[in-house]
Design a protein around this motif. Structure first.
Motif, PDB file in Angstrom:
ATOM      1  N   ASN A  53       0.808  -1.215   0.000  1.00 40.97           N
ATOM      2  CA  ASN A  53       0.000   0.000   0.000  1.00 40.97           C
ATOM      3  C   ASN A  53       0.844   1.269   0.000  1.00 40.97           C
ATOM      4  OD1 ASN A  53      -2.803  -0.961   0.036  1.00 40.97           O
ATOM      5  ND2 ASN A  53      -2.197  -1.925   1.965  1.00 40.97           N
ATOM      6  N   ARG A  54       2.047   1.187   0.554  1.00 38.26           N
ATOM      7  CA  ARG A  54       2.951   2.335   0.466  1.00 38.26           C
ATOM      8  C   ARG A  54       3.815   2.283  -0.785  1.00 38.26           C
ATOM      9  NH1 ARG A  54       6.288   3.238   5.928  1.00 38.26           N
ATOM     10  NH2 ARG A  54       6.229   0.958   6.027  1.00 38.26           N
ATOM     11  N   ALA A  55       4.200   1.072  -1.172  1.00 37.26           N
ATOM     12  CA  ALA A  55       5.209   0.938  -2.225  1.00 37.26           C
ATOM     13  C   ALA A  55       4.724   1.382  -3.591  1.00 37.26           C
ATOM     14  CB  ALA A  55       5.680  -0.518  -2.297  1.00 37.26           C
ATOM     15  N   GLU A  56       3.547   0.925  -3.999  1.00 40.13           N
ATOM     16  CA  GLU A  56       3.129   1.184  -5.380  1.00 40.13           C
ATOM     17  C   GLU A  56       2.916   2.672  -5.668  1.00 40.13           C
ATOM     18  OE1 GLU A  56       1.616  -2.025  -7.929  1.00 40.13           O
ATOM     19  OE2 GLU A  56       0.209  -2.302  -6.260  1.00 40.13           O
ATOM     20  N   PRO A  57       2.160   3.414  -4.839  1.00 42.08           N
ATOM     21  CA  PRO A  57       2.049   4.849  -5.138  1.00 42.08           C
ATOM     22  C   PRO A  57       3.374   5.596  -5.035  1.00 42.08           C
ATOM     23  CG  PRO A  57       1.015   4.333  -3.021  1.00 42.08           C
ATOM     24  CD  PRO A  57       1.314   3.031  -3.693  1.00 42.08           C
ATOM     25  N   ALA A  58       4.260   5.143  -4.131  1.00 42.63           N
ATOM     26  CA  ALA A  58       5.562   5.808  -4.002  1.00 42.63           C
ATOM     27  C   ALA A  58       6.364   5.678  -5.290  1.00 42.63           C
ATOM     28  CB  ALA A  58       6.335   5.226  -2.825  1.00 42.63           C
ATOM     29  N   ILE A  59       6.322   4.510  -5.922  1.00 42.01           N
ATOM     30  CA  ILE A  59       7.066   4.305  -7.159  1.00 42.01           C
ATOM     31  C   ILE A  59       6.477   5.135  -8.293  1.00 42.01           C
ATOM     32  CG2 ILE A  59       7.637   2.608  -8.946  1.00 42.01           C
ATOM     33  CD1 ILE A  59       9.356   2.423  -6.414  1.00 42.01           C
ATOM     34  N   VAL A  60       5.166   5.096  -8.441  1.00 41.47           N
ATOM     35  CA  VAL A  60       4.536   5.842  -9.545  1.00 41.47           C
ATOM     36  C   VAL A  60       4.730   7.340  -9.350  1.00 41.47           C
ATOM     37  CG1 VAL A  60       2.392   6.319 -10.777  1.00 41.47           C
ATOM     38  CG2 VAL A  60       2.837   4.015  -9.906  1.00 41.47           C
ATOM     39  N   ASN A  61       4.398   7.835  -8.172  1.00 40.27           N
ATOM     40  CA  ASN A  61       4.479   9.277  -7.929  1.00 40.27           C
ATOM     41  C   ASN A  61       5.922   9.771  -7.870  1.00 40.27           C
ATOM     42  OD1 ASN A  61       1.654   9.465  -7.749  1.00 40.27           O
ATOM     43  ND2 ASN A  61       1.676   8.935  -5.577  1.00 40.27           N
ATOM     44  N   GLY A  62       6.850   8.877  -7.552  1.00 40.96           N
ATOM     45  CA  GLY A  62       8.247   9.273  -7.484  1.00 40.96           C
ATOM     46  C   GLY A  62       8.987   9.198  -8.804  1.00 40.96           C
ATOM     47  N   THR A  63       8.343   8.672  -9.845  1.00 40.74           N
ATOM     48  CA  THR A  63       8.999   8.569 -11.152  1.00 40.74           C
ATOM     49  C   THR A  63       9.295   9.973 -11.665  1.00 40.74           C
ATOM     50  OG1 THR A  63       7.880   6.478 -11.626  1.00 40.74           O
ATOM     51  CG2 THR A  63       8.729   7.732 -13.514  1.00 40.74           C
ATOM     52  N   ARG A  64      10.579  10.233 -11.980  1.00 42.81           N
ATOM     53  CA  ARG A  64      10.959  11.603 -12.305  1.00 42.81           C
ATOM     54  C   ARG A  64      12.367  11.626 -12.896  1.00 42.81           C
ATOM     55  NH1 ARG A  64      12.097  10.257  -7.227  1.00 42.81           N
ATOM     56  NH2 ARG A  64      13.929  11.079  -6.160  1.00 42.81           N
ATOM     57  N   GLU A  65      12.803  12.829 -13.254  1.00 42.67           N
ATOM     58  CA  GLU A  65      14.172  13.060 -13.692  1.00 42.67           C
ATOM     59  C   GLU A  65      15.026  13.194 -12.431  1.00 42.67           C
ATOM     60  OE1 GLU A  65      16.440  15.856 -17.027  1.00 42.67           O
ATOM     61  OE2 GLU A  65      14.727  16.672 -15.913  1.00 42.67           O
ATOM     62  N   VAL A  66      15.753  12.139 -12.076  1.00 46.94           N
ATOM     63  CA  VAL A  66      16.509  12.136 -10.823  1.00 46.94           C
ATOM     64  C   VAL A  66      17.837  12.866 -10.948  1.00 46.94           C
ATOM     65  CG1 VAL A  66      15.435  10.006  -9.990  1.00 46.94           C
ATOM     66  CG2 VAL A  66      17.546   9.887 -11.344  1.00 46.94           C
ATOM     67  N   ALA A  67      18.330  13.015 -12.148  1.00 46.91           N
ATOM     68  CA  ALA A  67      19.531  13.793 -12.449  1.00 46.91           C
ATOM     69  C   ALA A  67      19.316  14.366 -13.842  1.00 46.91           C
ATOM     70  CB  ALA A  67      20.782  12.921 -12.405  1.00 46.91           C
ATOM     71  N   PRO A  68      19.929  15.491 -14.169  1.00 44.82           N
ATOM     72  CA  PRO A  68      19.719  16.061 -15.499  1.00 44.82           C
ATOM     73  C   PRO A  68      19.947  15.028 -16.601  1.00 44.82           C
ATOM     74  CG  PRO A  68      20.917  17.620 -14.132  1.00 44.82           C
ATOM     75  CD  PRO A  68      20.826  16.355 -13.343  1.00 44.82           C
ATOM     76  N   GLY A  69      18.910  14.821 -17.403  1.00 41.60           N
ATOM     77  CA  GLY A  69      19.000  13.883 -18.518  1.00 41.60           C
ATOM     78  C   GLY A  69      18.664  12.448 -18.180  1.00 41.60           C
ATOM     79  N   LEU A  70      18.446  12.114 -16.893  1.00 40.32           N
ATOM     80  CA  LEU A  70      18.197  10.734 -16.477  1.00 40.32           C
ATOM     81  C   LEU A  70      16.872  10.630 -15.722  1.00 40.32           C
ATOM     82  CD1 LEU A  70      19.435   7.826 -16.320  1.00 40.32           C
ATOM     83  CD2 LEU A  70      20.244   8.463 -14.032  1.00 40.32           C
ATOM     84  N   ILE A  71      15.903   9.950 -16.339  1.00 38.36           N
ATOM     85  CA  ILE A  71      14.619   9.654 -15.711  1.00 38.36           C
ATOM     86  C   ILE A  71      14.684   8.247 -15.146  1.00 38.36           C
ATOM     87  CG2 ILE A  71      12.146   9.303 -16.132  1.00 38.36           C
ATOM     88  CD1 ILE A  71      12.403  11.363 -18.422  1.00 38.36           C
ATOM     89  N   MET A  72      14.201   8.071 -13.924  1.00 37.15           N
ATOM     90  CA  MET A  72      14.226   6.748 -13.295  1.00 37.15           C
ATOM     91  C   MET A  72      12.807   6.245 -13.103  1.00 37.15           C
ATOM     92  SD  MET A  72      16.362   5.581  -9.893  1.00 37.15           S
ATOM     93  CE  MET A  72      17.916   6.009 -10.687  1.00 37.15           C
ATOM     94  N   THR A  73      12.598   4.957 -13.426  1.00 39.70           N
ATOM     95  CA  THR A  73      11.270   4.356 -13.336  1.00 39.70           C
ATOM     96  C   THR A  73      11.360   2.962 -12.746  1.00 39.70           C
ATOM     97  OG1 THR A  73       9.297   3.735 -14.629  1.00 39.70           O
ATOM     98  CG2 THR A  73      11.421   3.468 -15.713  1.00 39.70           C
ATOM     99  N   GLY A  74      10.234   2.475 -12.231  1.00 42.77           N
ATOM    100  CA  GLY A  74      10.163   1.112 -11.725  1.00 42.77           C
ATOM    101  C   GLY A  74      10.902   0.910 -10.421  1.00 42.77           C
ATOM    102  N   MET A  75      11.264  -0.344 -10.159  1.00 38.25           N
ATOM    103  CA  MET A  75      11.822  -0.692  -8.856  1.00 38.25           C
ATOM    104  C   MET A  75      13.220  -0.139  -8.611  1.00 38.25           C
ATOM    105  SD  MET A  75       9.554  -2.013  -7.093  1.00 38.25           S
ATOM    106  CE  MET A  75      10.562  -2.498  -5.709  1.00 38.25           C
ATOM    107  N   GLU A  76      13.870   0.366  -9.635  1.00 39.79           N
ATOM    108  CA  GLU A  76      15.151   1.023  -9.395  1.00 39.79           C
ATOM    109  C   GLU A  76      14.970   2.215  -8.460  1.00 39.79           C
ATOM    110  OE1 GLU A  76      19.157   2.436 -11.830  1.00 39.79           O
ATOM    111  OE2 GLU A  76      17.335   1.943 -12.935  1.00 39.79           O
ATOM    112  N   LEU A  77      13.780   2.827  -8.513  1.00 39.13           N
ATOM    113  CA  LEU A  77      13.497   3.962  -7.629  1.00 39.13           C
ATOM    114  C   LEU A  77      13.487   3.550  -6.160  1.00 39.13           C
ATOM    115  CD1 LEU A  77      10.786   5.936  -9.585  1.00 39.13           C
ATOM    116  CD2 LEU A  77      12.778   6.955  -8.493  1.00 39.13           C
ATOM    117  N   SER A  78      13.120   2.305  -5.871  1.00 41.78           N
ATOM    118  CA  SER A  78      13.105   1.869  -4.473  1.00 41.78           C
ATOM    119  C   SER A  78      14.507   1.884  -3.877  1.00 41.78           C
ATOM    120  CB  SER A  78      12.497   0.469  -4.357  1.00 41.78           C
ATOM    121  OG  SER A  78      13.317  -0.498  -4.990  1.00 41.78           O
ATOM    122  N   GLU A  79      15.516   1.611  -4.700  1.00 39.66           N
ATOM    123  CA  GLU A  79      16.901   1.678  -4.228  1.00 39.66           C
ATOM    124  C   GLU A  79      17.392   3.119  -4.171  1.00 39.66           C
ATOM    125  OE1 GLU A  79      18.177  -0.871  -3.055  1.00 39.66           O
ATOM    126  OE2 GLU A  79      17.424  -2.646  -4.103  1.00 39.66           O
TER     127      GLU A  79
END
Length: 330
Positions: free
Chosen positions: A263-289
């Motif tokens: 219940n915490r994990a799934e919305p955190a991953i979707v809502n946290g999907t973003r450009e984590v560094a200039p030019g690099l967007i991170m998606t999926g379970m890599e965001l959990s790390e």
């Protein structure tokens, strides 16, 4: 130019009466009965007389080599590179390829078989659970499911994976290079003086796995103004970009994946999907790390929705940035 194929003898009259078909040199059509001396003769006969069109072995090699290396040449400068062809990467590629058919989308997958962990559900069981509203993505790509109220169940995870994979590979603007590893990221100073991820360093996976056994096996490069990383949580090649951001000093430390809480994990991953560094967007379970969010276990809706979110973030960059020769210049 490939040498002409040798000509096989014409079929006997008796053969022609049994499931005869022919393959045209020019259009690949068959009419079932007529014999034309100027066309290749094939026989679709399952009583011991099946006959293929003739071919030279070199033609097979040339057909593969020409197309593969033409693709490498053309995609050396791409618009978007997606690292990882798991459920998030493929969902991202589908939405991006459909929404922006003008963009050259190149997927790099380390494994021979694309799909990541989405070929099975949990504990090697086959059904795939998807929480609503991510079932809308299943409907869009044509995957049937059973409705269980707050969630749906696909009868076999491979049905989702094979479907989204076939949809993606059918898109003329999308290319998949599997059995290819991303060994590093290209990072350069951009127009604003920031360190920007501007491409990927690639090698065939079997080469990447054997750097300790051989010497001097240099890599290749693909540049792109937008890189989307979807390498999954930590593992043999998982969380690659997140860990590389730390080692190159663009991220202080990994957040490290927390314990399972769907219940915490799934919305955190979707809502946290973003450009984590200039030019690099991170998606999926890599965001959990990267972020230190919870793991979600055997439920896959967040992977699909996060992939779509990553695609929308990439489109936003293309709509707001000035890009010249594959580089963001303003």
């Amino acid at each position: 130019m490939a040498p002409p194929a040798a000509t096989l003898p014409q079929p006997a009259a008796a053969d022609e009466a049994i499931f005869f078909s022919k393959l045209s040199k020019t259009n690949g059509t068959s009419n079932g009965t007529h014999v034309d001396k100027n066309e290749y003769d094939v026989l679709e006969n399952y009583e011991g007389k099946y006959r293929f069109a003739p071919i030279e072995e070199a033609q097979v090699s040339r057909a593969m080599i020409k197309r593969y290396f033409n693709t490498m040449y053309e995609r050396a400068v791409s618009d978007v590179v997606i690292i990882g062809a798991g459920s998030a990467g493929l969902s991202c590629a589908y939405h991006l390829g459909k929404s922006r058919p003008d963009l050259k989308v190149t997927i790099i997958e380390a494994g021979v078989a694309p799909g990541g962990g989405a070929w099975l559900g949990g504990q090697l069981m086959t059904p795939m659970v998807v929480r609503k509203p991510a079932d809308r993505f299943l409907t869009e790509i044509g995957v049937p499911f059973e409705d269980e109220g707050p969630f749906v169940v696909v009868k076999h995870a491979a049905l989702f994976t094979s479907t989204v994979l076939s949809r993606v590979l059918a898109m003329p603007n999308v290319v998949l290079m599997n059995a290819t590893a991303v060994e590093d990221l290209i990072v350069r100073e951009d127009f604003a003086g920031r360190q920007r991820v501007a491409g990927v360093v690639t090698n065939w996976t079997l080469v990447a796995l054997n750097h300790d056994t051989q010497s001097c096996m240099d890599p290749n490069v693909i540049t792109a103004p937008v890189i989307i990383t979807a390498t999954g949580h930590d593992g043999p090649m998982g969380a690659f970009s997140a860990k590389r951001l730390v080692s190159m000093g663009l991220l202080k430390e990994l957040g490290n994946m927390r314990g399972l809480d769907m219940n915490r994990a799934e919305p955190a991953i979707v809502n946290g999907t973003r450009e984590v560094a200039p030019g690099l967007i991170m998606t999926g379970m890599e965001l959990s790390e990267h972020d230190g969010s919870n793991r979600m276990g055997p439920t896959f809706g967040a992977m699909m929705a996060s992939g779509v979110k990553a695609a929308t973030e990439a489109i936003r960059i293309f709509e707001s940035a000035r890009i010249v020769d594959g580089k963001i210049v303003g």
